[in-house]
Design a protein around this motif. Structure first.
Motif, PDB file in Angstrom:
ATOM      1  N   ARG A 110       0.861  -1.180   0.000  1.00 45.26           N
ATOM      2  CA  ARG A 110       0.000   0.000   0.000  1.00 45.26           C
ATOM      3  C   ARG A 110       0.899   1.232   0.000  1.00 45.26           C
ATOM      4  NH1 ARG A 110      -2.959  -3.795   2.434  1.00 45.26           N
ATOM      5  NH2 ARG A 110      -5.222  -3.664   2.332  1.00 45.26           N
ATOM      6  N   LEU A 111       0.557   2.179  -0.861  1.00 44.96           N
ATOM      7  CA  LEU A 111       1.310   3.429  -0.918  1.00 44.96           C
ATOM      8  C   LEU A 111       0.372   4.541  -0.452  1.00 44.96           C
ATOM      9  CD1 LEU A 111       3.816   5.060  -1.874  1.00 44.96           C
ATOM     10  CD2 LEU A 111       2.678   5.263  -4.067  1.00 44.96           C
ATOM     11  N   ILE A 112       0.779   5.240   0.594  1.00 43.02           N
ATOM     12  CA  ILE A 112      -0.074   6.296   1.124  1.00 43.02           C
ATOM     13  C   ILE A 112       0.673   7.628   1.036  1.00 43.02           C
ATOM     14  CG2 ILE A 112      -1.324   7.140   3.141  1.00 43.02           C
ATOM     15  CD1 ILE A 112      -1.480   4.176   4.048  1.00 43.02           C
ATOM     16  N   VAL A 113       0.062   8.594   0.372  1.00 45.30           N
ATOM     17  CA  VAL A 113       0.649   9.929   0.287  1.00 45.30           C
ATOM     18  C   VAL A 113      -0.114  10.828   1.257  1.00 45.30           C
ATOM     19  CG1 VAL A 113       1.196  11.885  -1.200  1.00 45.30           C
ATOM     20  CG2 VAL A 113       1.268   9.570  -2.128  1.00 45.30           C
ATOM     21  N   CYS A 158       2.480   9.219 -10.501  1.00 43.73           N
ATOM     22  CA  CYS A 158       2.406   7.970  -9.723  1.00 43.73           C
ATOM     23  C   CYS A 158       1.147   7.192 -10.078  1.00 43.73           C
ATOM     24  CB  CYS A 158       2.388   8.268  -8.220  1.00 43.73           C
ATOM     25  SG  CYS A 158       3.956   8.866  -7.589  1.00 43.73           S
ATOM     26  N   TYR A 159       0.028   7.915 -10.149  1.00 42.29           N
ATOM     27  CA  TYR A 159      -1.240   7.260 -10.447  1.00 42.29           C
ATOM     28  C   TYR A 159      -1.193   6.612 -11.833  1.00 42.29           C
ATOM     29  CZ  TYR A 159      -6.158   6.534 -11.448  1.00 42.29           C
ATOM     30  OH  TYR A 159      -7.348   5.960 -11.814  1.00 42.29           O
ATOM     31  N   VAL A 200       0.299  -1.176  -6.924  1.00 44.27           N
ATOM     32  CA  VAL A 200       0.129  -1.105  -5.476  1.00 44.27           C
ATOM     33  C   VAL A 200      -1.224  -0.445  -5.186  1.00 44.27           C
ATOM     34  CG1 VAL A 200       2.601  -0.913  -5.021  1.00 44.27           C
ATOM     35  CG2 VAL A 200       1.245   1.163  -5.283  1.00 44.27           C
ATOM     36  N   GLN A 201      -1.697  -0.573  -3.962  1.00 42.92           N
ATOM     37  CA  GLN A 201      -2.899   0.152  -3.573  1.00 42.92           C
ATOM     38  C   GLN A 201      -2.447   1.559  -3.216  1.00 42.92           C
ATOM     39  OE1 GLN A 201      -5.496  -1.885  -0.779  1.00 42.92           O
ATOM     40  NE2 GLN A 201      -4.714  -3.838  -1.520  1.00 42.92           N
ATOM     41  N   PHE A 202      -3.002   2.527  -3.903  1.00 44.70           N
ATOM     42  CA  PHE A 202      -2.515   3.902  -3.851  1.00 44.70           C
ATOM     43  C   PHE A 202      -3.539   4.793  -3.152  1.00 44.70           C
ATOM     44  CE2 PHE A 202      -1.696   7.948  -6.311  1.00 44.70           C
ATOM     45  CZ  PHE A 202      -0.438   8.174  -5.795  1.00 44.70           C
ATOM     46  N   TYR A 203      -3.131   5.424  -2.058  1.00 43.61           N
ATOM     47  CA  TYR A 203      -4.056   6.273  -1.294  1.00 43.61           C
ATOM     48  C   TYR A 203      -3.520   7.691  -1.123  1.00 43.61           C
ATOM     49  CZ  TYR A 203      -5.913   1.751   0.310  1.00 43.61           C
ATOM     50  OH  TYR A 203      -6.433   0.490   0.371  1.00 43.61           O
ATOM     51  N   TRP A 211     -10.711   8.600 -10.105  1.00 44.72           N
ATOM     52  CA  TRP A 211      -9.625   7.679  -9.825  1.00 44.72           C
ATOM     53  C   TRP A 211     -10.123   6.534  -8.958  1.00 44.72           C
ATOM     54  CZ3 TRP A 211      -4.717  10.990  -8.412  1.00 44.72           C
ATOM     55  CH2 TRP A 211      -4.307  11.692  -9.543  1.00 44.72           C
ATOM     56  N   LYS A 212      -9.598   5.356  -9.231  1.00 44.31           N
ATOM     57  CA  LYS A 212      -9.974   4.172  -8.444  1.00 44.31           C
ATOM     58  C   LYS A 212      -9.144   4.113  -7.191  1.00 44.31           C
ATOM     59  CE  LYS A 212     -12.684   2.539 -11.716  1.00 44.31           C
ATOM     60  NZ  LYS A 212     -13.255   3.807 -12.104  1.00 44.31           N
TER      61      LYS A 212
END
Length: 128
Positions: free
Chosen positions: A65-68, A91-92, A102-105, A127-128
């Protein structure tokens, strides 16, 4: 107040840039259309279906998981907010094309960043 030569030039450049906005948009649109037609004719000639769609099937999502964290928005100047926006877009986009996305948040997404994204990238809401 009198304006310096540099400021005048900068203003002029900015004005010209704004005036040519529609022209640039038109050129991009034509380029896109041209690429679309080229792709279409290529597909018709070799009848292989869409490579991109076939590629998507091989995708195996990553458990990462990637969290910004965007909560530092109020400490940033607009220029940096715009750079951050570009980096998030990149990134998206890259993540979407990846074989192991990756799961991008985005967290604490608001303030300057959100208004900049609403202004210059209206599609982000899908965006998903």
């Amino acid at each position: 107040a009198a304006m310096s030569k540099r400021q005048r030039k900068k203003l002029l450049r900015q004005k010209q840039w704004e005036e040519q906005k529609d022209l640039r948009r038109q050129k991009r649109k034509e380029k896109r259309q041209k690429r679309k037609l080229e792709r279409q004719s290529k597909l018709d000639s070799n009848n292989e279906g869409n490579d991109r769609k076939r590629m998507r099937r091989e995708v195996v999502p990553s458990t990462l998981r990637l969290i910004v964290d965007c909560s530092f928005d109020d400490l940033m100047v607009l220029k940096d907010v715009k750079k951050l926006h570009k980096q998030i877009q990149r990134c998206y986009a890259e993540n979407r094309k990846a074989f192991h996305p990756v799961q991008f948040y985005l967290t604490s997404h608001g303030g300057q960043l959100k208004s900049n994204m609403n202004e210059n990238d209206k599609g982000w809401v899908n965006w998903k």
